[in-house]
Design a protein around this motif. Sequence first.
Motif, PDB file in Angstrom:
ATOM      1  N   ASP A 130      30.763 -47.379   7.782  1.00  0.00           N
ATOM      2  CA  ASP A 130      31.828 -47.096   6.825  1.00  0.00           C
ATOM      3  C   ASP A 130      31.290 -46.370   5.597  1.00  0.00           C
ATOM      4  OD1 ASP A 130      33.695 -48.246   8.468  1.00  0.00           O
ATOM      5  OD2 ASP A 130      33.633 -50.202   7.465  1.00  0.00           O
ATOM      6  N   GLU A 131      30.163 -46.846   5.088  1.00  0.00           N
ATOM      7  CA  GLU A 131      29.572 -46.192   3.915  1.00  0.00           C
ATOM      8  C   GLU A 131      29.103 -44.780   4.257  1.00  0.00           C
ATOM      9  OE1 GLU A 131      27.091 -48.752   1.174  1.00  0.00           O
ATOM     10  OE2 GLU A 131      27.157 -49.998   2.992  1.00  0.00           O
ATOM     11  N   TRP A 132      28.555 -44.621   5.454  1.00  0.00           N
ATOM     12  CA  TRP A 132      28.090 -43.298   5.862  1.00  0.00           C
ATOM     13  C   TRP A 132      29.276 -42.338   6.016  1.00  0.00           C
ATOM     14  CZ3 TRP A 132      23.912 -40.763   5.363  1.00  0.00           C
ATOM     15  CH2 TRP A 132      23.685 -39.590   6.074  1.00  0.00           C
ATOM     16  N   GLY A 133      30.360 -42.829   6.612  1.00  0.00           N
ATOM     17  CA  GLY A 133      31.562 -42.005   6.746  1.00  0.00           C
ATOM     18  C   GLY A 133      32.122 -41.613   5.388  1.00  0.00           C
ATOM     19  N   ALA A 134      32.123 -42.562   4.448  1.00  0.00           N
ATOM     20  CA  ALA A 134      32.602 -42.252   3.093  1.00  0.00           C
ATOM     21  C   ALA A 134      31.709 -41.208   2.431  1.00  0.00           C
ATOM     22  CB  ALA A 134      32.654 -43.522   2.255  1.00  0.00           C
ATOM     23  N   PHE A 135      30.392 -41.320   2.643  1.00  0.00           N
ATOM     24  CA  PHE A 135      29.461 -40.343   2.071  1.00  0.00           C
ATOM     25  C   PHE A 135      29.713 -38.951   2.647  1.00  0.00           C
ATOM     26  CE2 PHE A 135      25.526 -37.955   2.840  1.00  0.00           C
ATOM     27  CZ  PHE A 135      25.210 -37.608   1.542  1.00  0.00           C
ATOM     28  N   LEU A 136      29.950 -38.871   3.942  1.00  0.00           N
ATOM     29  CA  LEU A 136      30.127 -37.577   4.591  1.00  0.00           C
ATOM     30  C   LEU A 136      31.466 -36.922   4.270  1.00  0.00           C
ATOM     31  CD1 LEU A 136      28.680 -38.239   8.152  1.00  0.00           C
ATOM     32  CD2 LEU A 136      27.620 -36.944   6.292  1.00  0.00           C
ATOM     33  N   TYR A 137      32.531 -37.726   4.207  1.00  0.00           N
ATOM     34  CA  TYR A 137      33.864 -37.130   4.174  1.00  0.00           C
ATOM     35  C   TYR A 137      34.675 -37.390   2.913  1.00  0.00           C
ATOM     36  CZ  TYR A 137      32.707 -36.610   9.067  1.00  0.00           C
ATOM     37  OH  TYR A 137      32.075 -36.286  10.227  1.00  0.00           O
ATOM     38  N   THR A 138      34.286 -38.329   2.089  1.00  0.00           N
ATOM     39  CA  THR A 138      35.090 -38.642   0.913  1.00  0.00           C
ATOM     40  C   THR A 138      34.538 -37.909  -0.294  1.00  0.00           C
ATOM     41  OG1 THR A 138      35.560 -40.830   1.813  1.00  0.00           O
ATOM     42  CG2 THR A 138      35.999 -40.484  -0.533  1.00  0.00           C
ATOM     43  N   ARG A 139      35.332 -37.023  -0.833  1.00  0.00           N
ATOM     44  CA  ARG A 139      34.939 -36.270  -2.016  1.00  0.00           C
ATOM     45  C   ARG A 139      36.082 -36.292  -3.016  1.00  0.00           C
ATOM     46  NH1 ARG A 139      30.675 -36.957  -0.262  1.00  0.00           N
ATOM     47  NH2 ARG A 139      29.167 -35.452   0.487  1.00  0.00           N
ATOM     48  N   ALA A 140      35.716 -36.086  -4.281  1.00  0.00           N
ATOM     49  CA  ALA A 140      36.736 -35.997  -5.316  1.00  0.00           C
ATOM     50  C   ALA A 140      37.506 -34.687  -5.118  1.00  0.00           C
ATOM     51  CB  ALA A 140      36.079 -36.018  -6.685  1.00  0.00           C
ATOM     52  N   ASN A 141      38.749 -34.710  -5.426  1.00  0.00           N
ATOM     53  CA  ASN A 141      39.568 -33.500  -5.348  1.00  0.00           C
ATOM     54  C   ASN A 141      40.413 -33.431  -6.614  1.00  0.00           C
ATOM     55  OD1 ASN A 141      40.774 -31.206  -4.383  1.00  0.00           O
ATOM     56  ND2 ASN A 141      42.217 -32.304  -3.066  1.00  0.00           N
ATOM     57  N   PRO A 142      39.727 -33.307  -7.769  1.00  0.00           N
ATOM     58  CA  PRO A 142      40.472 -33.408  -9.026  1.00  0.00           C
ATOM     59  C   PRO A 142      41.289 -32.162  -9.333  1.00  0.00           C
ATOM     60  CG  PRO A 142      38.229 -32.820  -9.490  1.00  0.00           C
ATOM     61  CD  PRO A 142      38.325 -33.036  -7.999  1.00  0.00           C
ATOM     62  N   ARG A 143      42.275 -32.389 -10.105  1.00  0.00           N
ATOM     63  CA  ARG A 143      43.057 -31.279 -10.652  1.00  0.00           C
ATOM     64  C   ARG A 143      42.552 -31.094 -12.077  1.00  0.00           C
ATOM     65  NH1 ARG A 143      49.260 -31.219 -12.185  1.00  0.00           N
ATOM     66  NH2 ARG A 143      49.505 -28.976 -12.296  1.00  0.00           N
ATOM     67  N   GLY A 144      41.760 -30.079 -12.271  1.00  0.00           N
ATOM     68  CA  GLY A 144      41.148 -29.860 -13.580  1.00  0.00           C
ATOM     69  C   GLY A 144      39.684 -29.538 -13.404  1.00  0.00           C
ATOM     70  N   LEU A 145      38.874 -29.958 -14.363  1.00  0.00           N
ATOM     71  CA  LEU A 145      37.447 -29.648 -14.297  1.00  0.00           C
ATOM     72  C   LEU A 145      36.776 -30.383 -13.156  1.00  0.00           C
ATOM     73  CD1 LEU A 145      36.101 -29.501 -17.937  1.00  0.00           C
ATOM     74  CD2 LEU A 145      36.367 -27.667 -16.294  1.00  0.00           C
ATOM     75  N   HIS A 146      35.962 -29.660 -12.415  1.00  0.00           N
ATOM     76  CA  HIS A 146      35.296 -30.217 -11.250  1.00  0.00           C
ATOM     77  C   HIS A 146      33.867 -29.699 -11.221  1.00  0.00           C
ATOM     78  CE1 HIS A 146      34.915 -30.550  -6.664  1.00  0.00           C
ATOM     79  NE2 HIS A 146      34.935 -31.762  -7.146  1.00  0.00           N
ATOM     80  N   ALA A 147      32.904 -30.606 -11.057  1.00  0.00           N
ATOM     81  CA  ALA A 147      31.499 -30.202 -10.947  1.00  0.00           C
ATOM     82  C   ALA A 147      31.232 -29.810  -9.497  1.00  0.00           C
ATOM     83  CB  ALA A 147      30.584 -31.337 -11.380  1.00  0.00           C
ATOM     84  N   GLU A 148      30.805 -28.578  -9.301  1.00  0.00           N
ATOM     85  CA  GLU A 148      30.623 -28.039  -7.950  1.00  0.00           C
ATOM     86  C   GLU A 148      29.236 -27.445  -7.794  1.00  0.00           C
ATOM     87  OE1 GLU A 148      33.687 -25.094  -8.160  1.00  0.00           O
ATOM     88  OE2 GLU A 148      35.194 -26.476  -7.381  1.00  0.00           O
ATOM     89  N   ARG A 149      28.812 -27.362  -6.560  1.00  0.00           N
ATOM     90  CA  ARG A 149      27.555 -26.681  -6.241  1.00  0.00           C
ATOM     91  C   ARG A 149      27.908 -25.328  -5.642  1.00  0.00           C
ATOM     92  NH1 ARG A 149      22.595 -29.892  -4.397  1.00  0.00           N
ATOM     93  NH2 ARG A 149      23.016 -30.458  -6.526  1.00  0.00           N
ATOM     94  N   TRP A 150      27.223 -24.306  -6.095  1.00  0.00           N
ATOM     95  CA  TRP A 150      27.431 -22.943  -5.609  1.00  0.00           C
ATOM     96  C   TRP A 150      26.085 -22.353  -5.215  1.00  0.00           C
ATOM     97  CZ3 TRP A 150      31.961 -19.918  -5.371  1.00  0.00           C
ATOM     98  CH2 TRP A 150      33.132 -20.576  -5.771  1.00  0.00           C
ATOM     99  N   ARG A 151      26.120 -21.311  -4.401  1.00  0.00           N
ATOM    100  CA  ARG A 151      24.900 -20.614  -4.009  1.00  0.00           C
ATOM    101  C   ARG A 151      25.088 -19.123  -4.225  1.00  0.00           C
ATOM    102  NH1 ARG A 151      21.739 -20.509   1.777  1.00  0.00           N
ATOM    103  NH2 ARG A 151      19.823 -19.649   0.912  1.00  0.00           N
ATOM    104  N   HIS A 152      24.108 -18.507  -4.856  1.00  0.00           N
ATOM    105  CA  HIS A 152      24.138 -17.059  -5.080  1.00  0.00           C
ATOM    106  C   HIS A 152      23.563 -16.400  -3.829  1.00  0.00           C
ATOM    107  CE1 HIS A 152      23.227 -13.526  -8.018  1.00  0.00           C
ATOM    108  NE2 HIS A 152      24.127 -13.226  -7.107  1.00  0.00           N
ATOM    109  N   ILE A 153      24.357 -16.351  -2.799  1.00  0.00           N
ATOM    110  CA  ILE A 153      23.876 -15.983  -1.470  1.00  0.00           C
ATOM    111  C   ILE A 153      23.456 -14.515  -1.373  1.00  0.00           C
ATOM    112  CG2 ILE A 153      26.128 -15.435  -0.453  1.00  0.00           C
ATOM    113  CD1 ILE A 153      24.959 -17.310   1.901  1.00  0.00           C
TER     114      ILE A 153
END
Length: 113
Positions: A37-60
């Motif tokens: 259950d914890e592993w599934g939450a880690f893999l698939y549960t993410r915040a989906n806020p409306r507003g400011l969101h901290a994201e990871r990006w790549r300068h590909i």
Amino acid sequence: MLLITCPYCGPRPELEFRYAGEAHVVRAETPSEIGADEWGAFLYTRANPRGLHAERWRHIHGCARFFNALRDTRTDFFEATYEVGQPRPSGTEENKPALSGDNVGTWSGESAR
């Protein structure tokens, strides 16, 4: 076209970047000791806020490095970009209130909607 500021290369067109998920996700030190259950939450549960969101990006199509960004999911405005491993910039609000309907540029409470 949207410009994104890579912390290593400077401002570049959005076409050079790829979204890489939510930033500041805590990973388990020993994944084999975590339940399903914890592993599934880690893999698939993410915040989906409306507003400011901290994201990871790549300068590909540039330096190919990962970095973090604070992006407003309502406006696509990047408030800040910073190197991976650095804390979220201070002075930024975790949950900025929503923009009010016709008054673009002014802020109103989420309850007013």
